[in-house]
Scaffold this motif. Structure first.
Motif, short mmCIF file in Angstrom:
data_model
loop_
_atom_site.label_atom_id
_atom_site.label_comp_id
_atom_site.label_asym_id
_atom_site.label_seq_id
_atom_site.Cartn_x
_atom_site.Cartn_y
_atom_site.Cartn_z
N GLU A 32 0.83 -1.21 0.00
CA GLU A 32 0.00 0.00 0.00
C GLU A 32 0.86 1.26 0.00
O GLU A 32 0.62 2.21 -0.75
CB GLU A 32 -0.90 -0.01 1.24
N ASN A 33 1.91 1.24 0.83
CA ASN A 33 2.74 2.43 0.97
C ASN A 33 3.75 2.60 -0.16
O ASN A 33 4.31 3.68 -0.33
CB ASN A 33 3.46 2.42 2.32
N GLN A 34 4.00 1.55 -0.92
CA GLN A 34 4.91 1.67 -2.06
C GLN A 34 4.38 2.69 -3.06
O GLN A 34 5.14 3.45 -3.65
CB GLN A 34 5.08 0.32 -2.75
N LEU A 35 3.07 2.72 -3.23
CA LEU A 35 2.46 3.69 -4.16
C LEU A 35 2.66 5.12 -3.65
O LEU A 35 2.93 6.04 -4.42
CB LEU A 35 0.98 3.38 -4.33
N ILE A 36 2.51 5.28 -2.33
CA ILE A 36 2.70 6.60 -1.74
C ILE A 36 4.16 7.04 -1.90
O ILE A 36 4.45 8.18 -2.25
CB ILE A 36 2.28 6.60 -0.26
N LEU A 37 5.09 6.11 -1.63
CA LEU A 37 6.51 6.42 -1.79
C LEU A 37 6.84 6.82 -3.22
O LEU A 37 7.60 7.77 -3.46
CB LEU A 37 7.37 5.22 -1.38
N ALA A 38 6.28 6.09 -4.17
CA ALA A 38 6.54 6.40 -5.58
C ALA A 38 6.03 7.80 -5.92
O ALA A 38 6.68 8.55 -6.67
CB ALA A 38 5.87 5.36 -6.47
N GLU A 39 4.87 8.16 -5.35
CA GLU A 39 4.31 9.49 -5.61
C GLU A 39 5.20 10.57 -4.99
O GLU A 39 5.42 11.62 -5.60
CB GLU A 39 2.89 9.56 -5.05
N ILE A 40 5.69 10.31 -3.80
CA ILE A 40 6.60 11.27 -3.14
C ILE A 40 7.86 11.47 -3.98
O ILE A 40 8.32 12.60 -4.20
CB ILE A 40 6.97 10.79 -1.72
N GLN A 41 8.44 10.35 -4.47
CA GLN A 41 9.65 10.45 -5.27
C GLN A 41 9.42 11.23 -6.56
O GLN A 41 10.28 12.01 -7.00
CB GLN A 41 10.18 9.04 -5.57
N GLU A 42 8.26 11.04 -7.18
CA GLU A 42 7.93 11.78 -8.39
C GLU A 42 7.80 13.28 -8.10
O GLU A 42 8.31 14.13 -8.85
CB GLU A 42 6.62 11.25 -8.98
N LEU A 43 7.17 13.61 -6.98
CA LEU A 43 7.04 15.01 -6.59
C LEU A 43 8.41 15.63 -6.28
O LEU A 43 8.66 16.80 -6.60
CB LEU A 43 6.12 15.14 -5.37
N GLN A 44 9.29 14.84 -5.66
CA GLN A 44 10.63 15.35 -5.35
C GLN A 44 11.41 15.65 -6.62
O GLN A 44 12.20 16.59 -6.67
CB GLN A 44 11.38 14.35 -4.47
N ARG A 45 11.18 14.85 -7.66
CA ARG A 45 11.85 15.12 -8.94
C ARG A 45 11.33 16.42 -9.57
O ARG A 45 12.06 17.16 -10.21
CB ARG A 45 11.66 13.94 -9.89
N GLU A 46 10.05 16.67 -9.37
CA GLU A 46 9.45 17.89 -9.92
C GLU A 46 10.01 19.15 -9.26
O GLU A 46 10.05 20.22 -9.87
CB GLU A 46 7.93 17.87 -9.73
N LEU A 47 10.42 19.03 -8.02
CA LEU A 47 10.90 20.19 -7.28
C LEU A 47 12.07 20.89 -7.97
O LEU A 47 12.20 22.12 -7.89
CB LEU A 47 11.34 19.78 -5.86
N ALA A 48 12.92 20.13 -8.63
CA ALA A 48 14.14 20.69 -9.22
C ALA A 48 13.84 21.81 -10.21
O ALA A 48 14.57 22.81 -10.28
CB ALA A 48 14.96 19.58 -9.88
N ASP A 49 12.77 21.65 -10.99
CA ASP A 49 12.47 22.63 -12.04
C ASP A 49 11.29 23.52 -11.72
O ASP A 49 10.86 24.34 -12.54
CB ASP A 49 12.20 21.89 -13.37
N ALA A 50 10.74 23.38 -10.50
CA ALA A 50 9.54 24.13 -10.16
C ALA A 50 9.87 25.56 -9.71
O ALA A 50 10.93 25.81 -9.12
CB ALA A 50 8.77 23.41 -9.06
N GLY A 51 8.96 26.49 -9.97
CA GLY A 51 9.12 27.86 -9.50
C GLY A 51 8.72 27.97 -8.04
O GLY A 51 8.31 26.99 -7.40
#
Length: 568
Positions: free
Chosen positions: A126-145
């Motif tokens: 169950e939490n693997q999906l949440i972790l994957a979502e967190i990791q995707e959001l962390q990748r977005e941070l690099a280019d976000a305003g």
């Protein structure tokens, strides 16, 4: 040079790592000249730990740094220490990794350690999906305003709360009920500096690093550094690690013929102590990975790691994690602690009551002397003169800062557990002797009387001098200290008298503590009554709250050894 000296010199040259022969000192730069941890190196490591432990026990060194620089404790490597080797620190969790790192460096061996952990429960399906979502959001941070970053961070916080069951805080990995998994490890490379490595080890390792599933191997470079072992003399040897799930680590340095396990452990004040195994060390489930474990052999060459899996290791076993009622030896059901001693004893375990009591009292005396060193550090640092904090830590056994460095609740609890275990052993030996058991070796006519004489002899020999608050002197003997065991304050903000259980009715009372501090002493009585530590309990109570808190509702268990010997 005569022939004997010549042979010794030649042997030393053969044993010395190649990189040290030219200069006579080891370079601080790590060179992996021996990429494989072989049985020969494991044997040498065991001998290295045995030397350190015995030297500490005999008083030749009192910190990890002193022992590693000691001719007595570290005869093979002390003279290879380079002049720019920095002072070596280790608390309990650091100790096994620091010693392993030092030995690995000296012998040109590979070494690794975990430098990031995550709670195991995060890795459910169950939490693997949440972790994957967190990791995707962390990748977005690099280019976000700026504004987008705020939105992303808010989402990440919400997802992390889901992982933590709604809590904002990540669970304390040192006491995490579900255990941890290794997120990343560091493999030491050629050219790494030993000073930097040891600093990184101390900064990365805690007892949480050992709180991983004992049955797991790990994968790639994230292999589990240790593995649980069988309870026998081939597996539990000098260098074996003992993990107490209540937040403590020790390293075996000797197993005696009669099955006693001697260990060294380190503390936040940088002191090193020698202790024995017993009921003061709690047991644990497989997923938390406590108990006895050995280092996992591995090879690191051409940037590739090959480690031995559990099934490839002769001494791998999960027998330590059986239910308490499942331990038996030669048809007799017994506690795990009795089982360990019987298994490790050469031949059938036979108690010599007189010798057992002398050793027990000697070990307790040693523990009190070590406690004095710890208390004196708080007094020397004038912690007792500071105002008392408004609240206790969240849990007095697992904290940080000044409280962790100078308080003694865990040490005192283990001391009480040792006394209780000793009392039970005396009762057991008296019972076995009265039954005519072959498990007791005694040829006298009155065992209780003889043991009482031994008690009186040994407690009189153990004397600890104290300097009181007015600089006058007082000497306590072991019997007095045992009698005050529930009065000894673990709180570093108290005066020396309260730290040693000397209350105001005593003629030796010189304490100048404020009424507020004295009230703290009174309200902490329930915590002083506690023998078995619980790191999950809330303890951050203020003055006035503690007295009525559930953690204060603890009765004083009768653990008196003298009481057993004086009963009719």
């Amino acid at each position: 040079m005569n022939s004997i000296h010549g042979a010794v010199a030649a042997l030393l040259i053969i044993l010395a790592p190649i990189s040290t022969i030219a200069s006579g000192k080891k370079s601080t730069s790590w060179v992996i000249s021996n990429p494989e941890w072989t049985p020969s190196f494991e044997k040498q490591y065991s001998e290295f730990i045995a030397g350190i432990g015995k030297a500490k026990k005999s008083g030749d060194c009192s910190t990890t740094d002193q022992c590693l620089r000691s001719r007595v404790a570290n005869p093979r490597f002390y003279n290879l220490n380079p002049s720019n080797l920095k002072s070596i620190f280790a608390d309990c969790a650091d100790l096994p990794y620091v010693l392993r790192a030092y030995f690995s460096w000296m012998n040109g061996l590979p070494f690794s350690f975990p430098n990031a952990l995550l709670p195991a429960k995060w890795f459910s399906e169950e939490n693997q999906l949440i972790l994957a979502e967190i990791q995707e959001l962390q990748r977005e941070l690099a280019d976000a305003g700026f504004f987008r970053r705020r939105i992303i961070n808010s989402k990440i916080k919400k997802l992390r709360r889901q992982l933590n069951g709604g809590s904002r805080k990540v669970p304390d990995l040192r006491y995490n009920a579900d255990g941890n998994v290794i997120k990343s490890k560091r493999m030491i490379k050629n050219g790494d500096d030993i000073n930097e490595v040891l600093t990184s080890v101390v900064g990365s390792i805690s007892t949480a690093s050992f709180r991983t599933n004992a049955s797991a191997n790990g994968e790639g470079e994230k292999f589990r550094d240790t593995y649980p072992v069988k309870v026998d003399r081939d597996a539990i040897v000098p260098g074996t690690i003992l993990y107490d799930p209540n937040g403590h680590i020790a390293v075996v340095y000797e197993v005696t013929k009669n099955g006693k396990i001697h260990l060294i452990d380190a503390h936040p004040d940088n002191s090193l102590t020698a202790i024995t195994y017993g009921e003061k060390f709690s047991r644990t489930s497989v997923k938390i990975g406590g108990g006895f474990s050995n280092w996992r052999p591995f090879t690191y060459q051409d940037s590739k790691v090959r480690f031995k899996k559990n099934e490839e290791l002769d001494n791998y076993s999960l027998e330590q994690f059986q239910k308490s009622q499942d331990f038996s030896f030669e048809g007799r059901q017994m506690s795990f602690y009795e089982f360990v001693r019987n298994r490790l004893s050469l031949g059938n375990l036979v108690y010599n009551p007189v010798l057992e009591l002398r050793e027990l009292l000697g070990e307790l005396c040693y523990d009190f002397r070590e406690r004095k060193l710890s208390v004196d550090k708080a007094l020397d640092s004038r912690i007792n003169l500071k105002d008392h904090p408004e609240k206790l830590p969240e849990n007095i056994y697992g904290t940080d800062g000044e409280w962790e460095t100078y308080s003694t609740p865990s040490r005192d609890a283990r001391l009480k557990a040792s006394i209780r275990e000793g009392r039970d052993l005396v009762k057991k030996m008296l019972r076995l002797n009265s039954e005519g058991s072959s498990s007791v070796e005694y040829s006298g006519s009155n065992l209780k009387s003889d043991l009482l004489s031994v008690y009186e002899e040994e407690v009189a020999k153990c004397r600890i001098p104290l300097t009181l608050s007015d600089n006058s002197n007082l000497v306590l003997d072991l019997d007095q200290m045992l009698g005050k065991i529930y009065k000894l304050s673990f709180d570093p903000y108290h005066c020396v008298e309260l730290r040693w259980g000397i209350e105001d009715e005593s003629s030796a009372y010189r304490c100048q503590d404020s009424e507020e501090k004295l009230e703290w002493y009174l309200q902490e009585q329930g915590l002083r009554n506690t023998i078995d530590r619980d790191y999950s309990l809330k303890m951050d109570f203020g003055l006035g709250e503690l007295e009525n808190a559930e953690i204060s509702d603890v009765y004083q268990e009768d653990i008196s050894i003298l009481g057993v010997l004086r009963t009719e």
